[in-house]
Design an enzyme around this catalytic site. Structure first.
Site, short mmCIF file in Angstrom:
data_model
loop_
_atom_site.label_atom_id
_atom_site.label_comp_id
_atom_site.label_asym_id
_atom_site.label_seq_id
_atom_site.Cartn_x
_atom_site.Cartn_y
_atom_site.Cartn_z
N HIS A 180 39.73 32.75 33.84
CA HIS A 180 39.27 34.12 34.52
C HIS A 180 37.98 33.77 35.10
CE1 HIS A 180 37.56 38.14 34.66
NE2 HIS A 180 38.74 38.46 34.88
N ARG A 222 41.90 35.53 39.20
CA ARG A 222 42.61 34.79 38.62
C ARG A 222 44.14 34.72 39.47
NH1 ARG A 222 45.21 37.74 33.50
NH2 ARG A 222 44.62 39.60 34.05
N LYS A 225 46.41 38.08 41.38
CA LYS A 225 45.58 39.44 41.31
C LYS A 225 44.84 39.77 42.66
CE LYS A 225 46.24 40.32 37.18
NZ LYS A 225 46.40 41.62 36.31
N ASP A 228 38.49 41.26 44.81
CA ASP A 228 37.51 42.37 44.28
C ASP A 228 36.32 41.79 44.74
OD1 ASP A 228 35.58 43.45 42.63
OD2 ASP A 228 37.19 44.10 41.15
N CYS A 230 33.37 41.80 43.40
CA CYS A 230 32.61 40.96 42.18
C CYS A 230 32.83 39.63 42.11
CB CYS A 230 32.75 41.80 41.02
SG CYS A 230 34.24 41.77 40.11
N TYR A 231 34.03 39.23 42.39
CA TYR A 231 34.48 37.84 42.56
C TYR A 231 33.66 36.94 43.60
CZ TYR A 231 37.61 39.32 39.02
OH TYR A 231 38.21 39.90 38.05
N ASP A 270 34.84 48.15 44.95
CA ASP A 270 35.34 46.73 44.85
C ASP A 270 36.18 46.19 45.71
OD1 ASP A 270 38.21 47.91 42.76
OD2 ASP A 270 37.04 48.73 44.33
N ASP A 277 29.85 51.51 43.72
CA ASP A 277 28.93 51.45 42.51
C ASP A 277 27.92 50.30 42.61
OD1 ASP A 277 31.87 50.35 40.89
OD2 ASP A 277 30.08 48.97 40.97
N HIS A 280 29.03 46.65 41.97
CA HIS A 280 29.88 45.92 43.09
C HIS A 280 28.64 45.68 43.88
CE1 HIS A 280 33.53 46.97 40.90
NE2 HIS A 280 34.00 45.86 41.11
#
Lengths: 328, 314
Positions: A180, A222, A225, A228, A230-231, A270, A277, A280
């Site tokens: 992950h 991963r 998916k 997003d 945050c990645y 996201d 938020d 993010h």
């Protein structure tokens, strides 16, 4: 929402500053009160990278962080919460940014953190015994900031992290756990702090990380998916530490991240079109900094803090790790 | 914090929403104060347990109250007879099953279940059934996979039975990275003392992965797993490596005859050739340049492979 192809700096500043207000009528505010110290770290980091650290009230913020410290030495997520590594790291990072690490009992904090290391090198999050590579990162990063890595067994710590490396070169929560990107940042960041990234297969991991970029330009955490924002931090920081940032398309990623902004409220969501938020927002901005977005302070990928702050701390080099690279 | 669509609403609706929000905030803050006060008073009664349950049902990420709940359970345990303790923890497991329906990805909730298992004898066969059920709803839930592995070890489940679980998931949908990942753990462990059997098992895996690849050539799980299989062969049965490489190069060509632009097949061919060492530089360079066109996002990764082509002594 209008097209967002520019970084809306002022909107993000206002968004974050407004979060200082106690929103007692907001259910969401109450639902997140247990991780408030994380929230402050995310907001402050974003502001610092934007060049406006002092938009947040320094005195009040430091007082708040201090109120989160428990008698054991660790910090809770808020004033009435139990000590845990997840919140202890954020607390120390906030104090570091405000150059206020001297205002707490560092020895006590360091000893509490070190006491959480297990025989196999792993770390418990707190006294209850949950083990997770997130906690390895929190402990190693925190002790690094306090210059007390001497209090733990770094060889064992690294040994445990390496046990969490999988067939694809990336890392999971615990040994045998699926790879992950978030956990991978924790492992790669910890290894980087301890100067032993040469112990892993960097090409294999670099490739897995590069494959997180999807056709729309965003990064996922991963395989199979969705992307997003945050990645943009978890994946990108690893690529940066491995020296393989160019293995993804920076331009496309940058454009995708910018689309995650909300031009009415400020902040990042996201995904484009979703609610924003502060979490993010932090990682959207630090990600953009890694991508070379102008007028953002450069970020130290090991710590997710500015180079400026980390350099100011003049951290000691870490204790030597004497493990040999095993033939995988 | 993830996946909440922003929807524009009228002023009227916004006011309604704020009122509703205020009401929920008040309910929660009242309950929260009650529970934290009980804790401050060191109340470890059954009523206190109930109160923590009400709070955690609304906010299962309120980690400090999970800690308080554990303190209460330990205190109650110390005062109860064995039969009552059994009921106490059975009730806890039931409570957690309910929470997991709404919070299937909360680290804190899964840890609580594990903590119960460390403090009381539980039916691990039942735990495995619970995991299988949850994986029916979301076969990629890694919290559930981690818990499954914990329960499988406790239940002394065999590698065979766990491999069978992964197989049934793969048969249903070959694009299941979590299942392939688990196989990458189980196979070497199962045959750790039997290199010949491992080699035979790896040969079977090549057949299995070929089926997955043909089902969906664009699914990266299969190709990443395939890359690992080649590595295992190299590390554990070097004598067979060249034969395997030739076989797999053949397989890639078979697929490319049907799908000439399958970037994973072209990439896999390139990686196999680099492993082989004795390759046609021009052909390989041409393949890598084609990849740069098909998949421009990763053009610099392919550039690094081109660099290896040019710097491999033939």
């Amino acid at each position: 929402m209008a097209a967002t192809d520019q970084l809306l700096r002022d909107k993000h500043r206002s968004y974050i500053v407004a979060l200082q207000e106690e929103k007692l009528d907001s259910f969401e505010y109450w639902m997140t009160e247990h991780l408030r110290v994380n929230g402050v770290y995310w907001g402050l980091t974003a502001l610092e990278v934007l060049g406006h650290l002092n938009d947040l009230d320094r005195t009040k913020t430091i007082a708040f962080v201090k109120s989160c410290q428990r008698e054991e030495g660790g910090f809770g997520g808020n004033a009435n919460h139990d000590p845990h590594l997840l919140y202890s790291l954020s607390a120390l990072q906030i104090l570091a940014m405000f150059d206020a690490l001297g205002e707490i009992d560092q020895q006590k904090t360091a000893q509490w953190i070190a006491s959480l290391q297990n025989e196999d090198g792993s770390f418990n999050g707190d006294k209850w015994g949950e083990v997770d590579t997130r906690f390895s990162y929190c402990a190693i990063s925190a002790l690094s900031l306090l210059n007390r890595l001497d209090l733990i067994d770094v060889n064992k710590a690294v040994e445990f992290i390496l046990k969490c490396q999988n067939f694809d070169g990336a890392f999971g929560v615990i040994p045998d756990a699926e790879s992950h990107a978030g956990q991978t940042f924790c492992c790669v960041g910890a290894l980087a702090i301890l100067n032993c990234l040469d112990l892993i297969d960097r090409d294999l991991l670099g490739w897995w990380l590069a494959e997180r970029q999807l056709k729309d330009g965003g990064l996922n955490g991963r395989p199979e998916k969705l992307a997003d924002v945050c990645y943009s931090w978890w994946v990108l920081s690893c690529l940066d530490l491995l020296g393989k940032l160019e293995w993804i398309d920076s331009d496309k990623l940058k454009k995708w991240i910018l689309k995650c902004q909300d031009d009415e409220t400020g902040g990042f969501a996201d995904k484009p079109g979703n609610m924003v938020d502060v979490y993010h927002t932090c990682f959207g901005i630090t990600g953009l900094s890694l991508l070379g977005e102008p007028n953002l302070k450069p970020v130290n990928a090991k710590y997710c803090m500015t180079h400026e702050t980390i350099d100011r701390l003049k951290l000691n080099p870490p204790p030597a790790v004497t493990l040999q690279k095993t033939k995988l | 914090m993830h996946g909440r669509l922003k929807v524009k609403t009228t002023e009227e609706k916004q006011r309604e929403k704020r009122e509703q929000d205020k009401k929920r905030a008040l309910e929660y803050s009242t309950l929260s104060k009650k529970v934290f006060d009980l804790r401050a008073a060191k109340d470890f009664s059954a009523d206190a347990l109930k109160a923590t349950g009400m709070l955690l049902s609304v906010n299962a990420d309120c980690y400090t109250i999970w800690g308080y709940r554990r303190e209460i359970l330990l205190s109650l345990k110390s005062q109860k007879a064995p039969e009552e303790i059994k009921d106490l923890f059975a009730a806890e497991l039931k409570f957690l099953e309910g929470i997991l329906q709404h919070w299937p990805k909360s680290y804190w909730v899964w840890f609580q279940r594990q903590w119960v298992a460390e403090h009381h004898e539980i039916d691990f066969a039942h735990e495995l059934v619970l995991c299988s059920l949850m994986h029916k709803a979301d076969s990629r839930n890694f919290h559930c996979w981690n818990y499954r592995r914990f329960a499988a070890a406790k239940a002394k489940a065999t590698a065979e039975s766990e491999l069978a679980i992964t197989m049934s998931l793969i048969e249903n949908d070959p694009s299941n990275y979590s299942a392939w990942h688990y196989r990458s753990i189980l196979l070497p462990r199962k045959f750790s003392d039997a290199p010949d059997e491992l080699s035979a098992a790896i040969s079977e895996e090549f057949d299995l992965i070929k089926q997955a690849i043909w089902t969906d050539p664009s699914d990266q799980s299969a190709w990443l797993y395939h890359h690992w299989l080649v590595g295992v062969r190299k590390r554990t049965d070097k004598a067979q490596l060249m034969e395997t490489i030739e076989q797999e190069l053949g397989s890639c060509d078979e697929l490319l005859a049907e799908e000439p632009n399958s970037r994973w097949a072209i990439l896999t061919k390139a990686l196999l050739n680099l492993e082989k060492g004795d390759f046609d530089s021009d052909a390989l360079s041409s393949d890598l340049k084609k990849l740069q066109e098909l998949d421009p996002l990763h053009k610099n990764y392919y550039e690094s492979l081109l660099h290896r082509v040019n710097h491999t002594a033939v």
